[in-house]
Design a protein around this motif. Sequence first.
Motif, PDB file in Angstrom:
ATOM      1  N   LEU A 154       0.878  -1.327  -0.207  1.00  0.00           N
ATOM      2  CA  LEU A 154      -0.356   0.120  -0.165  1.00  0.00           C
ATOM      3  C   LEU A 154       0.588   1.282  -0.239  1.00  0.00           C
ATOM      4  CD1 LEU A 154      -2.984  -0.984   2.423  1.00  0.00           C
ATOM      5  CD2 LEU A 154      -2.747  -1.237  -0.121  1.00  0.00           C
ATOM      6  N   ASP A 155       0.152   1.962  -0.773  1.00  0.00           N
ATOM      7  CA  ASP A 155       1.143   3.306  -0.386  1.00  0.00           C
ATOM      8  C   ASP A 155       1.067   3.757   0.731  1.00  0.00           C
ATOM      9  OD1 ASP A 155       1.613   5.983  -0.399  1.00  0.00           O
ATOM     10  OD2 ASP A 155       0.698   7.150  -1.814  1.00  0.00           O
ATOM     11  N   THR A 156       2.404   3.959   1.638  1.00  0.00           N
ATOM     12  CA  THR A 156       2.502   4.077   3.382  1.00  0.00           C
ATOM     13  C   THR A 156       3.389   5.920   3.364  1.00  0.00           C
ATOM     14  OG1 THR A 156       4.780   2.759   3.578  1.00  0.00           O
ATOM     15  CG2 THR A 156       1.941   2.413   4.287  1.00  0.00           C
ATOM     16  N   GLN A 157       3.733   6.572   2.295  1.00  0.00           N
ATOM     17  CA  GLN A 157       4.162   7.934   2.935  1.00  0.00           C
ATOM     18  C   GLN A 157       4.127   8.541   3.514  1.00  0.00           C
ATOM     19  OE1 GLN A 157       4.310   9.949  -0.219  1.00  0.00           O
ATOM     20  NE2 GLN A 157       4.617   8.701  -2.145  1.00  0.00           N
ATOM     21  N   ALA A 158       2.735   8.548   4.424  1.00  0.00           N
ATOM     22  CA  ALA A 158       2.426   9.621   5.131  1.00  0.00           C
ATOM     23  C   ALA A 158       2.988   8.741   6.785  1.00  0.00           C
ATOM     24  CB  ALA A 158       1.559   9.320   5.595  1.00  0.00           C
ATOM     25  N   LEU A 159       2.860   7.480   6.833  1.00  0.00           N
ATOM     26  CA  LEU A 159       3.213   6.699   7.698  1.00  0.00           C
ATOM     27  C   LEU A 159       5.016   6.786   8.203  1.00  0.00           C
ATOM     28  CD1 LEU A 159       0.762   3.715   8.046  1.00  0.00           C
ATOM     29  CD2 LEU A 159       1.070   5.480   9.838  1.00  0.00           C
ATOM     30  N   ASP A 160       5.432   6.548   7.177  1.00  0.00           N
ATOM     31  CA  ASP A 160       6.778   7.150   6.503  1.00  0.00           C
ATOM     32  C   ASP A 160       7.137   7.825   7.290  1.00  0.00           C
ATOM     33  OD1 ASP A 160       6.766   4.498   5.646  1.00  0.00           O
ATOM     34  OD2 ASP A 160       7.192   5.543   3.116  1.00  0.00           O
ATOM     35  N   ILE A 161       6.263   9.447   7.713  1.00  0.00           N
ATOM     36  CA  ILE A 161       7.092  10.244   7.550  1.00  0.00           C
ATOM     37  C   ILE A 161       6.051  10.183   9.461  1.00  0.00           C
ATOM     38  CG2 ILE A 161       6.922  13.109   7.869  1.00  0.00           C
ATOM     39  CD1 ILE A 161       6.087  12.593   4.849  1.00  0.00           C
ATOM     40  N   GLN A 162       5.370  10.177   9.520  1.00  0.00           N
ATOM     41  CA  GLN A 162       5.329   9.628  11.039  1.00  0.00           C
ATOM     42  C   GLN A 162       6.353   8.883  12.154  1.00  0.00           C
ATOM     43  OE1 GLN A 162       1.251   8.745  11.534  1.00  0.00           O
ATOM     44  NE2 GLN A 162       0.242  10.180  10.721  1.00  0.00           N
ATOM     45  N   SER A 163       7.342   8.336  11.377  1.00  0.00           N
ATOM     46  CA  SER A 163       8.019   6.538  11.865  1.00  0.00           C
ATOM     47  C   SER A 163       9.476   7.632  11.977  1.00  0.00           C
ATOM     48  CB  SER A 163       8.103   6.055  10.750  1.00  0.00           C
ATOM     49  OG  SER A 163       9.183   4.942  11.556  1.00  0.00           O
ATOM     50  N   ARG A 164       9.751   8.417  11.098  1.00  0.00           N
ATOM     51  CA  ARG A 164      11.487   9.292  11.440  1.00  0.00           C
ATOM     52  C   ARG A 164      11.227  10.710  12.614  1.00  0.00           C
ATOM     53  NH1 ARG A 164      10.773   9.466   5.872  1.00  0.00           N
ATOM     54  NH2 ARG A 164      10.162  11.306   5.027  1.00  0.00           N
ATOM     55  N   GLN A 165       9.629  10.468  12.180  1.00  0.00           N
ATOM     56  CA  GLN A 165       9.370  11.848  13.461  1.00  0.00           C
ATOM     57  C   GLN A 165       8.997  11.731  14.490  1.00  0.00           C
ATOM     58  OE1 GLN A 165       5.303  13.744  13.138  1.00  0.00           O
ATOM     59  NE2 GLN A 165       6.056  15.586  14.429  1.00  0.00           N
ATOM     60  N   ILE A 205       3.269   3.029  14.787  1.00  0.00           N
ATOM     61  CA  ILE A 205       3.603   3.389  13.931  1.00  0.00           C
ATOM     62  C   ILE A 205       3.980   2.386  12.910  1.00  0.00           C
ATOM     63  CG2 ILE A 205       4.747   4.801  12.511  1.00  0.00           C
ATOM     64  CD1 ILE A 205       4.074   7.342  14.414  1.00  0.00           C
ATOM     65  N   ASN A 206       5.081   1.528  13.503  1.00  0.00           N
ATOM     66  CA  ASN A 206       5.960   0.446  12.222  1.00  0.00           C
ATOM     67  C   ASN A 206       4.925  -0.679  11.822  1.00  0.00           C
ATOM     68  OD1 ASN A 206       8.215   2.218  12.072  1.00  0.00           O
ATOM     69  ND2 ASN A 206       8.992   1.106  14.034  1.00  0.00           N
ATOM     70  N   TYR A 207       4.083  -0.702  13.102  1.00  0.00           N
ATOM     71  CA  TYR A 207       3.381  -2.351  13.222  1.00  0.00           C
ATOM     72  C   TYR A 207       2.258  -1.593  11.292  1.00  0.00           C
ATOM     73  CZ  TYR A 207      -0.811  -4.991  13.243  1.00  0.00           C
ATOM     74  OH  TYR A 207      -1.810  -6.211  13.699  1.00  0.00           O
ATOM     75  N   GLN A 208       2.187  -0.312  12.022  1.00  0.00           N
ATOM     76  CA  GLN A 208       1.075  -0.126  11.158  1.00  0.00           C
ATOM     77  C   GLN A 208       1.412  -0.007   9.627  1.00  0.00           C
ATOM     78  OE1 GLN A 208      -0.292   3.551  12.311  1.00  0.00           O
ATOM     79  NE2 GLN A 208      -1.901   2.829  13.031  1.00  0.00           N
ATOM     80  N   ARG A 209       2.665   0.571  10.344  1.00  0.00           N
ATOM     81  CA  ARG A 209       3.674   0.192   8.015  1.00  0.00           C
ATOM     82  C   ARG A 209       3.817  -1.022   7.984  1.00  0.00           C
ATOM     83  NH1 ARG A 209       9.091   2.923   8.656  1.00  0.00           N
ATOM     84  NH2 ARG A 209       9.417   2.414   6.392  1.00  0.00           N
ATOM     85  N   SER A 210       3.909  -2.059   8.324  1.00  0.00           N
ATOM     86  CA  SER A 210       3.613  -3.045   8.338  1.00  0.00           C
ATOM     87  C   SER A 210       2.734  -3.739   8.032  1.00  0.00           C
ATOM     88  CB  SER A 210       4.484  -4.752   9.040  1.00  0.00           C
ATOM     89  OG  SER A 210       3.000  -4.420  10.220  1.00  0.00           O
ATOM     90  N   GLN A 211       1.602  -3.414   7.606  1.00  0.00           N
ATOM     91  CA  GLN A 211       0.313  -3.646   7.706  1.00  0.00           C
ATOM     92  C   GLN A 211       0.398  -3.315   6.276  1.00  0.00           C
ATOM     93  OE1 GLN A 211      -0.994  -5.798   8.991  1.00  0.00           O
ATOM     94  NE2 GLN A 211       0.733  -6.009  10.709  1.00  0.00           N
ATOM     95  N   GLY A 212       0.473  -2.424   5.210  1.00  0.00           N
ATOM     96  CA  GLY A 212       0.660  -2.065   4.668  1.00  0.00           C
ATOM     97  C   GLY A 212       1.774  -2.916   3.312  1.00  0.00           C
ATOM     98  N   GLU A 213       1.846  -4.489   4.147  1.00  0.00           N
ATOM     99  CA  GLU A 213       2.815  -5.180   2.720  1.00  0.00           C
ATOM    100  C   GLU A 213       1.596  -6.312   3.275  1.00  0.00           C
ATOM    101  OE1 GLU A 213       6.682  -5.683   4.470  1.00  0.00           O
ATOM    102  OE2 GLU A 213       7.595  -3.705   3.118  1.00  0.00           O
TER     103      GLU A 213
END
Length: 338
Positions: free
Chosen positions: A74-85, A200-208
């Motif tokens: 899935l498109d997870t660009q927003a979660l990527d930014i939140q993860s870095r923050q 946040i990282n878990y939510q990113r992983s659910q995008g795969e």
Amino acid sequence: MKKIIVPGVIVLLVIAAFTGWWFQRSTDNPQIITLYGNVDIRQVSLAFNASGRIDTLLVQEGDRVKAGQLLGRLDTQALDIQSRQAAAQLAAQQQTVQEQQKGARPAELAQAQAELASAQAEQRKAQLEIRRLRAIADATQNKGVSLQDREAATSSLLVANAQVKERQAHLSLVMEGARAEQRQASIAQRDALKAGLDLINYQRSQGELHSPVDAVIRARLAEPGDMTSPQQSVFSLALASPKWVRVWLNETDLGRIQEGMKANITTDSFPNRPVQGTISYISSVAEFTPKSVQTEELRTHLVYEVRVRVEDPNNLLRMGQPATVTIDTANQTAAPHE
């Protein structure tokens, strides 16, 4: 009257003979049971655990996939930014915790000691000034020193004493470091930030989307750019193993087979390439012959469902394909049923 009865009897005999032939054509060898049915393959419907827009799909219909293989994102660009923050906030808080655990730095301790020494010097200076004025007052019978000078010297000594106490307290705090409550609060805040980053990282992983088993892509139900949700399937998978052949057995032959017995499976496509199988299930409940298997006349007969588990390494059997199961009951011992 006899002319009417005889044809009826003949028809019944033909139907009975055809029924026996259809279910098991074993007149040449009565020890062999021949059954007919269809190949059954389990399927899995895969969907993302999160909602969003599909960014990438990596497989097509007919592709073979392995367990754990990445199938789409899935498109997870927003979660990527939140993860870095969140990672930056966690790093800053971790530094605070480490500083509190290590205590004051040598430079901070030296500064506090120097400030105390300076305040003590001012205190000694004020004390000396008081002594000097008192000596003059005693020598001149209080005529050589004005009241204003004595009050100013006394006030300076009080200020100097207060500064010394302040600097001593500050030095003690620097030497002791942060209070236990402050350290615990900092640790708790660090743990909260870490939990937020993990979420946040878990939510990113659910995008795969990963394949849960070895399988074949049977259908691709979405495309990149589509919006999807956990309720919408993206892929339909056909399990590569195990496979079953579902057949039906006459009640008269029920006692001749048992679970664990070996069987050969052939299809019209590969009549000379039998696939090995094992009887894994025999129903304990009778049912009418399925409509998809027999004619209307034969569907009135009661049969028992039998499932033959098949190992098909060459992938000869397809879902729903008609198949013939042959069981040689002679000198066969049932294998342990799994």
